[in-house]
Write a protein that holds these residues in place. Structure first.
Motif, short mmCIF file in Angstrom:
data_model
loop_
_atom_site.label_atom_id
_atom_site.label_comp_id
_atom_site.label_asym_id
_atom_site.label_seq_id
_atom_site.Cartn_x
_atom_site.Cartn_y
_atom_site.Cartn_z
N ASN A 63 0.86 -1.19 0.00
CA ASN A 63 0.00 0.00 0.00
C ASN A 63 0.89 1.23 0.00
OD1 ASN A 63 -1.81 2.03 0.45
ND2 ASN A 63 -2.96 0.96 2.03
N LEU A 64 0.73 2.05 -1.00
CA LEU A 64 1.59 3.22 -1.14
C LEU A 64 1.49 4.19 0.02
CD1 LEU A 64 1.34 4.52 -4.79
CD2 LEU A 64 3.37 3.81 -3.57
N ASN A 65 0.31 4.24 0.58
CA ASN A 65 0.02 5.34 1.49
C ASN A 65 -0.55 4.85 2.82
OD1 ASN A 65 0.24 8.08 1.66
ND2 ASN A 65 -1.90 8.46 1.11
N TYR A 274 6.23 -2.14 -15.41
CA TYR A 274 5.89 -0.72 -15.28
C TYR A 274 4.36 -0.54 -15.20
CZ TYR A 274 5.58 4.24 -16.41
OH TYR A 274 5.29 5.59 -16.38
N PHE A 278 2.89 1.18 -12.00
CA PHE A 278 2.50 2.59 -12.11
C PHE A 278 1.12 2.84 -12.71
CE2 PHE A 278 7.12 2.65 -11.82
CZ PHE A 278 7.29 3.51 -10.77
N ALA A 279 0.54 1.88 -13.41
CA ALA A 279 -0.83 2.09 -13.92
C ALA A 279 -1.82 1.35 -13.03
CB ALA A 279 -0.94 1.61 -15.36
N ASN A 280 -1.47 0.11 -12.63
CA ASN A 280 -2.37 -0.65 -11.78
C ASN A 280 -2.11 -0.40 -10.29
OD1 ASN A 280 -3.17 -1.69 -14.22
ND2 ASN A 280 -2.13 -3.64 -13.97
N PHE B 78 -0.45 10.56 -14.08
CA PHE B 78 -0.92 9.64 -13.03
C PHE B 78 0.28 9.00 -12.32
CE2 PHE B 78 -2.46 5.44 -11.60
CZ PHE B 78 -3.42 5.88 -10.72
N THR B 79 1.27 8.60 -13.11
CA THR B 79 2.48 8.01 -12.53
C THR B 79 3.17 9.00 -11.61
OG1 THR B 79 2.75 6.81 -14.58
CG2 THR B 79 4.65 6.89 -13.16
N ILE B 82 1.08 9.36 -8.31
CA ILE B 82 1.17 8.31 -7.29
C ILE B 82 2.58 8.22 -6.70
CG2 ILE B 82 -0.81 6.89 -8.02
CD1 ILE B 82 1.19 5.04 -9.37
N THR B 83 3.57 8.54 -7.53
CA THR B 83 4.94 8.55 -7.00
C THR B 83 5.09 9.65 -5.96
OG1 THR B 83 5.59 7.92 -9.23
CG2 THR B 83 7.35 8.44 -7.71
N ILE B 85 2.70 10.94 -4.17
CA ILE B 85 1.91 10.59 -2.98
C ILE B 85 2.73 9.65 -2.10
CG2 ILE B 85 -0.13 9.31 -2.16
CD1 ILE B 85 -1.64 10.42 -4.61
N ALA B 86 3.37 8.66 -2.75
CA ALA B 86 4.18 7.71 -1.99
C ALA B 86 5.34 8.40 -1.29
CB ALA B 86 4.72 6.64 -2.93
N GLN B 103 -8.97 4.86 -8.02
CA GLN B 103 -7.63 4.31 -7.76
C GLN B 103 -6.92 5.14 -6.68
OE1 GLN B 103 -6.11 3.93 -11.88
NE2 GLN B 103 -5.07 2.11 -11.16
N ILE B 107 -5.89 3.91 -2.71
CA ILE B 107 -4.56 3.89 -2.06
C ILE B 107 -4.51 4.91 -0.92
CG2 ILE B 107 -3.33 3.02 -4.09
CD1 ILE B 107 -2.27 5.95 -4.48
N ASN B 108 -5.68 5.37 -0.51
CA ASN B 108 -5.76 6.28 0.64
C ASN B 108 -5.06 7.61 0.36
OD1 ASN B 108 -6.75 6.73 3.18
ND2 ASN B 108 -4.89 5.98 4.22
N GLY B 109 -5.10 8.01 -0.90
CA GLY B 109 -4.39 9.23 -1.27
C GLY B 109 -5.27 10.48 -1.25
N LYS B 312 -4.80 13.77 0.53
CA LYS B 312 -4.79 13.57 1.98
C LYS B 312 -3.55 14.22 2.60
CE LYS B 312 -6.97 10.30 4.68
NZ LYS B 312 -7.65 9.05 4.66
N SER B 378 -7.94 0.07 -14.95
CA SER B 378 -6.95 -0.07 -16.03
C SER B 378 -6.86 -1.54 -16.48
CB SER B 378 -5.59 0.48 -15.63
OG SER B 378 -5.12 -0.18 -14.50
N LYS B 379 -7.04 -2.48 -15.56
CA LYS B 379 -7.00 -3.91 -15.93
C LYS B 379 -8.27 -4.28 -16.71
CE LYS B 379 -4.27 -5.49 -11.99
NZ LYS B 379 -4.31 -6.21 -10.73
N ASP B 382 -7.90 -2.91 -20.13
CA ASP B 382 -6.90 -3.68 -20.87
C ASP B 382 -7.49 -5.01 -21.35
OD1 ASP B 382 -4.15 -4.31 -21.74
OD2 ASP B 382 -4.32 -5.86 -20.21
#
Lengths: 314, 414
Positions: A63-65, A274, A278-280, B78-79, B82-83, B85-86, B103, B107-109, B312, B378-379, B382
């Motif tokens: 979990n990133l956050n 990647y 970074f997308a999922n 988006f990348t 999230i980077t 945020i991390a 999304q 991730i609680n962002g 957040k 995204s999945k 796809d």
């Protein structure tokens, strides 16, 4: 006798205050360590720490956050059962099978040409090396235009001018053609680099070996087969290892030209990693893919070195 | 005497109370200070309007707040987000694609906005459809900032050359028109689509009565492989085989914008096409705009747009909240609306301040549908893209491909 002769030295050492020795050594080595420190610190921080962190990450639902969940080997199991990951693995192998021999053959031909007494040698050297120094982004965008199925120069030449193909080919839109098309672009871009390495190898072969063979009546082809190829074996070994690693690490060209499509037919392990990270936003899975890939690369590289070493006993 | 005292008190109250409330508001406004970092993916025209009109107007209202604007290219944002945020170094507020919101919330962002006292009034002020794109797991994580959808752009000159007098109103009419356009010669296509993604294909699926999932977005089997979806894919596949649909749908051909009017007679696209393509790149191009041709399921398109979300990790939430509220004010929505950002305020639904092409988009939005709000989007996209690609390459039947896609998406929805 020997122990007697050592005694005074040992005694002297016993009487030397240890702090003085440390200080002396520190004074001696301090500049060296100080010089090494910045590079080591950067290496530890930007290479080793992310490597270790990614390894830890691969065992978690990351979990990133917030707090992450430990899931053991689940990410690795998922990867080994993932048809897209398997497809990506097959793709990089196929990519290597096309691009590595292509670069070796054309690179060697270019090197032989540049090694001979050809006119405008410096010009040709620059010409061959120009694609190497051109950015992958620029080359990828350029070939996207060239490969355009409706308005690209390649289809125009092959179909409209030369009439050698039955119709326009969907270079980047056809599942069976897209990966080889990108691999051919890689061959074009890589010839210059392999040629330069081969050239360096060719120049290490002593001229008198060729002269002796000539005196013995060996023709050009015989000289090439019996002298050039065997004596270039270490160069071949180096190139094969480097080119295979490069082919397996393909990312930029695929990311720009097809994004892994159509239908994952150009998906490479790195583009898939990647996408997952970074997308999922599935960093644990992405890290597991990268570690499986590292393991594979290690095994392949070791195998290559062993096989080629056995064959290059000159 | 008593009467005059009452009048005096009333006068004093009338004068003093508003003054004191104004002072209180001023104090509240001036108490907000600091920097608010705003990330967005506006086009050059939109960025100019934001930086030259909207932000100066906000900073005039809140002199102690400085807006640090960062306009990024859409690809890669988006990348980057999230980077950041991390790493705990993200912006305070983001204009987020509606598809990113689940999304980012997952991730609680994102900061849930429904806990703030100012949220209910804004919730009522915006269109309910776009508002739904901010809802995830029981909370609102943002507010709609702009909305859009795709409509049909057609080339008048190609229509004229083919002897077509008006845009097709139904899919049956479209097929008849396509036959005429094909007769214009090789390299001329009736319709062009940029790929197999849901953004491209779903207008046709919905127009044929199909769907990606059920209404609660919990099941794909029976919908993604249902009768309507099957009919839509067969419609497009038939167009492709007849040479009506350009092969650029497979990838690596002439882009929809590049070929419009020269190779392609019809494309589906959003409101940004008008200021960006027709005014800047092809000023002389003659084009018409119409609704998506009606199929058995009606004339349907896909809801697009952006939400404004507070991260957040924002280091200045009060000032960020003030900026978000300002971006949803009539003033800011009108300023951005004039450069192609369709407003989301009910109060501006019939405003005459906006470009003449807005009403057709607003009409299409009435029947447009959102894509599946899922952190696995995204999945899902796809899976859909890959299976359709397989069909168009002739490697699977439409039925088998959609059955396979439905099974995979079922697993992603649970």
């Amino acid at each position: 006798m020997r122990s007697q002769s050592l005694k005074p030295v040992a005694r002297a050492a016993a009487f030397t205050p240890p702090r003085a020795g440390i200080l002396q050594r520190m004074r001696k080595y301090a500049p060296i360590y100080l010089f090494l420190l910045p590079g080591t610190a950067i290496f530890l921080l930007w290479t080793i720490y992310p490597l270790v962190d990614a390894f830890v990450m691969s065992f978690y639902h990351w979990n990133l956050n917030g707090p992450s969940t430990y899931i053991g080997l689940a990410n690795y199991q998922q990867a080994l059962a993932d048809p897209i990951f398997i497809q990506a693995m097959k793709n990089v192998v196929l990519y290597a099978l096309i691009s590595v021999p292509g670069q070796l053959i054309f690179g060697l031909a270019a090197a032989l040409l540049l090694d001979s007494a050809v006119r405008f040698r410096a010009f040709f050297r620059t010409l061959f090396y120009l694609p190497v120094v051109t950015s992958w982004v620029v080359v990828s965008l350029l070939f996207t235009y060239l490969y355009n199925s409706q308005a690209g120069a390649i289809n125009y030449i092959l179909y409209d001018v030369l009439h050698v193909i039955p119709g326009y080919i969907f270079w980047l839109g056809d599942e069976n053609v897209a990966l080889p098309a990108i691999a051919f672009m890689n061959i074009w871009k890589g010839i210059g680099w392999t040629a330069v390495i081969f050239l360096a190898g060719l120049q290490t072969i002593p001229a008198d070996v060729y002269e002796a063979a000539k005196v013995d009546g060996a023709g050009r082809i015989q000289r090439f087969r019996a002298i050039t190829i065997p004596l270039l074996a270490p160069t071949f070994m180096f190139l094969v290892v480097m080119l295979v690693i490069g082919a397996f690490n393909t990312f930029i060209q695929v990311f720009i030209m097809t994004q892994g499509g159509p239908n994952h037919s150009t998906e490479t392990v790195l583009t898939y990693m990647y996408t997952n990270a970074f997308a999922n936003v599935d960093f644990g899975y992405g890290a597991a893919i990268s570690y499986l890939f590292t393991l594979l690369m290690f095994v392949i590289s070791m195998a290559e070195i062993r096989i080629l070493r056995r064959r290059s006993q000159y | 005497m008593r009467r005059s005292i009452i009048i005096l008190l009333a006068t004093l109250m009338a004068v003093v109370l508003p003054a004191s409330s104004m002072a209180a508001t001023r104090t509240a406004k001036s108490s907000l200070s600091g920097t608010v970092t705003f990330w967005n993916t506006y086009s050059p025209d939109e960025k100019a309007a934001l930086e030259q009109k909207v932000i100066p107007a906000f900073e005039a209202k809140y002199p102690n707040i400085h807006i640090n604007n960062l306009t990024l290219p859409y690809d890669g944002t988006f990348t980057k987000l999230i980077t950041s945020i991390a790493g705990g170094i993200g912006p305070d507020v983001v204009r987020s694609d509606i598809i990113w919101v689940p999304q980012l919330a997952n991730i609680n962002g994102l900061e849930p906005l429904d806990k703030y006292s100012w949220f209910p009034s804004l919730r009522k002020a915006v269109f309910s459809g776009p508002l739904r794109t901010t809802f995830y797991h029981g909370h609102y994580y943002g507010l709609p900032l702009d909305t859009n959808t795709r409509v049909m752009f057609y080339s008048k000159s190609m229509f004229q050359a083919a002897g077509i007098s008006r845009a097709p109103a139904t899919t049956t009419e479209m097929l008849a028109d396509c036959a005429k356009i094909k007769a214009l010669g090789s390299g001329k296509y009736c319709y062009s689509e940029g790929g197999f993604g849901a953004w491209s294909i779903m207008p046709w699926v919905w127009s044929f009565g199909g769907n990606l999932t059920n209404k609660t977005f919990s099941k794909a089997t029976g919908y993604l492989n249902g009768k309507g979806t099957l009919a839509a894919v067969n419609f497009l596949l038939g167009m492709y085989h007849k040479g009506y649909l350009s092969p650029n749908i497979l990838g690596g051909g002439i882009g929809t914008w590049d070929g419009f009017g020269k190779n392609y007679a019809m494309i589906l696209d959003g409101p940004w096409t008008v200021p960006f393509l027709f005014k800047n790149q092809y000023p002389s191009s003659d084009y018409g705009i119409s609704l998506v041709p009606k199929g058995p399921g009606g004339s349907r398109s896909v809801v697009g747009g952006e939400d404004i979300v507070m991260l957040k990790g924002s280091r200045n939430k009060p000032a960020t909240a003030a900026f978000m509220q300002f971006m949803l004010s009539k003033q800011a929505q009108t300023m951005m609306g004039k450069v192609g950002q369709m407003p989301v305020l009910n109060a501006l639904a019939h405003s005459s301040a906006f470009p003449a092409y807005y009403p057709i988009f607003q009409q299409q939005l009435k029947t447009a549908k959102p894509r599946t709000p899922s952190p696995e989007w995204s999945k899902i996209d796809d899976t859909f893209t890959s299976q359709l690609s397989t069909v168009f390459h002739g490697n699977a039947s439409v039925k088998d491909a959609l059955n396979s896609a439905a099974r995979t998406v079922d697993g992603l929805l649970h």
